[in-house]
Design a protein around this motif. Structure first.
Motif, PDB file in Angstrom:
ATOM      1  N   UNK A  38      -9.186   3.303  10.909  1.00  0.00           N
ATOM      2  CA  UNK A  38      -9.475   2.283   9.900  1.00  0.00           C
ATOM      3  C   UNK A  38      -9.995   2.906   8.618  1.00  0.00           C
ATOM      4  N   UNK A  39      -9.589   2.294   7.513  1.00  0.00           N
ATOM      5  CA  UNK A  39     -10.087   2.648   6.189  1.00  0.00           C
ATOM      6  C   UNK A  39     -10.751   1.411   5.601  1.00  0.00           C
ATOM      7  N   UNK A  40     -12.005   1.528   5.264  1.00  0.00           N
ATOM      8  CA  UNK A  40     -12.742   0.452   4.613  1.00  0.00           C
ATOM      9  C   UNK A  40     -12.638   0.704   3.106  1.00  0.00           C
ATOM     10  N   UNK A  41     -11.758  -0.048   2.450  1.00  0.00           N
ATOM     11  CA  UNK A  41     -11.488   0.181   1.027  1.00  0.00           C
ATOM     12  C   UNK A  41     -12.430  -0.559   0.100  1.00  0.00           C
ATOM     13  N   UNK A  42     -13.038  -1.617   0.590  1.00  0.00           N
ATOM     14  CA  UNK A  42     -13.974  -2.394  -0.235  1.00  0.00           C
ATOM     15  C   UNK A  42     -14.920  -3.134   0.705  1.00  0.00           C
ATOM     16  N   UNK A  43     -15.726  -4.000   0.141  1.00  0.00           N
ATOM     17  CA  UNK A  43     -16.631  -4.798   0.966  1.00  0.00           C
ATOM     18  C   UNK A  43     -15.889  -5.867   1.754  1.00  0.00           C
ATOM     19  N   UNK A  44     -14.595  -6.040   1.477  1.00  0.00           N
ATOM     20  CA  UNK A  44     -13.823  -7.094   2.143  1.00  0.00           C
ATOM     21  C   UNK A  44     -12.524  -6.617   2.787  1.00  0.00           C
ATOM     22  N   UNK A  45     -11.933  -5.540   2.304  1.00  0.00           N
ATOM     23  CA  UNK A  45     -10.601  -5.141   2.768  1.00  0.00           C
ATOM     24  C   UNK A  45     -10.654  -3.888   3.632  1.00  0.00           C
ATOM     25  N   UNK A  46      -9.989  -3.991   4.783  1.00  0.00           N
ATOM     26  CA  UNK A  46      -9.930  -2.889   5.743  1.00  0.00           C
ATOM     27  C   UNK A  46      -8.473  -2.695   6.154  1.00  0.00           C
ATOM     28  N   UNK A  47      -7.990  -1.472   6.078  1.00  0.00           N
ATOM     29  CA  UNK A  47      -6.672  -1.140   6.629  1.00  0.00           C
ATOM     30  C   UNK A  47      -6.885  -0.564   8.018  1.00  0.00           C
ATOM     31  N   UNK A  48      -6.124  -1.069   8.977  1.00  0.00           N
ATOM     32  CA  UNK A  48      -6.255  -0.681  10.376  1.00  0.00           C
ATOM     33  C   UNK A  48      -4.914  -0.176  10.882  1.00  0.00           C
ATOM     34  N   UNK A  49      -4.910   1.020  11.459  1.00  0.00           N
ATOM     35  CA  UNK A  49      -3.673   1.606  11.985  1.00  0.00           C
ATOM     36  C   UNK A  49      -3.480   1.186  13.439  1.00  0.00           C
ATOM     37  N   UNK A  50      -2.481   0.345  13.655  1.00  0.00           N
ATOM     38  CA  UNK A  50      -2.187  -0.132  15.003  1.00  0.00           C
ATOM     39  C   UNK A  50      -1.021   0.609  15.640  1.00  0.00           C
ATOM     40  N   UNK A  51      -0.252   1.316  14.907  1.00  0.00           N
ATOM     41  CA  UNK A  51       1.033   1.931  15.238  1.00  0.00           C
ATOM     42  C   UNK A  51       2.134   0.885  15.069  1.00  0.00           C
ATOM     43  N   UNK A  52       3.291   1.352  14.673  1.00  0.00           N
ATOM     44  CA  UNK A  52       4.419   0.449  14.415  1.00  0.00           C
ATOM     45  C   UNK A  52       4.795  -0.333  15.671  1.00  0.00           C
ATOM     46  N   UNK A  53       4.757   0.306  16.809  1.00  0.00           N
ATOM     47  CA  UNK A  53       5.136  -0.365  18.063  1.00  0.00           C
ATOM     48  C   UNK A  53       4.164  -1.505  18.408  1.00  0.00           C
ATOM     49  N   UNK A  54       2.876  -1.259  18.234  1.00  0.00           N
ATOM     50  CA  UNK A  54       1.886  -2.307  18.514  1.00  0.00           C
ATOM     51  C   UNK A  54       2.044  -3.468  17.546  1.00  0.00           C
ATOM     52  N   UNK A  55       2.327  -3.189  16.283  1.00  0.00           N
ATOM     53  CA  UNK A  55       2.520  -4.267  15.310  1.00  0.00           C
ATOM     54  C   UNK A  55       3.732  -5.104  15.694  1.00  0.00           C
ATOM     55  N   UNK A  56       4.830  -4.452  16.061  1.00  0.00           N
ATOM     56  CA  UNK A  56       6.022  -5.212  16.492  1.00  0.00           C
ATOM     57  C   UNK A  56       5.695  -6.085  17.701  1.00  0.00           C
TER      58      UNK A  56
END
Length: 131
Positions: A38-56
């Motif tokens: 996870x990347x916490x880019x701001x006080x509200x937005x977080x990018x989370x790596x689930x992997x492409x397969x998990x997202x599908x």
């Protein structure tokens, strides 16, 4: 305390995670032995790596929440933390991300693409039409 700092503080107690400098260079990150989670880019937005397969696998469920953006072709989802329940959702998804990285690791020769922030696909501009 912001919702992001609360979530980051909780994740810091997890034995499988450690603080890291995000590869995108913005904000704070946590990673596991398998890589960035996870990347916490701001006080509200977080990018989370689930992997492409998990997202599908979970796209139908993920796209029904207003707190999550799915960016087609990305191994990352973006979460908007507007309420305490969004932090709970993030913690659940981080657990799922850890499991996905162990169950469906990226091939050794495949580089992990940058987070959604690097793609210029922040929360507001992300396109979910591919799902």
């Amino acid at each position: 305390m912001t919702l992001a700092s609360r979530a980051l503080a909780q994740l810091a107690t997890w034995p499988d995670l450690r603080p890291a400098v995000p590869s995108c260079g913005l904000g704070q990150a946590v990673c596991s032995a398998q890589g960035e989670i996870a990347h916490f880019h701001s006080d509200r937005d977080v990018d989370l790596r689930l992997t492409a397969r998990a997202i599908r696998r979970f796209a139908r469920d993920l796209k029904h929440t207003g707190a999550i953006r799915i960016v087609p072709g990305s191994q990352w989802v973006t979460l908007r933390l507007d309420a305490a329940s969004d932090v709970d959702l993030l913690l659940t998804l981080v657990s799922m991300a850890l499991q996905a990285q162990q169950a469906w690791p990226d091939p050794v020769d495949r580089a992990v693409a940058g987070c959604n922030d690097q793609r210029g696909a922040g929360f507001v501009s992300a396109d979910r039409s591919g799902f």
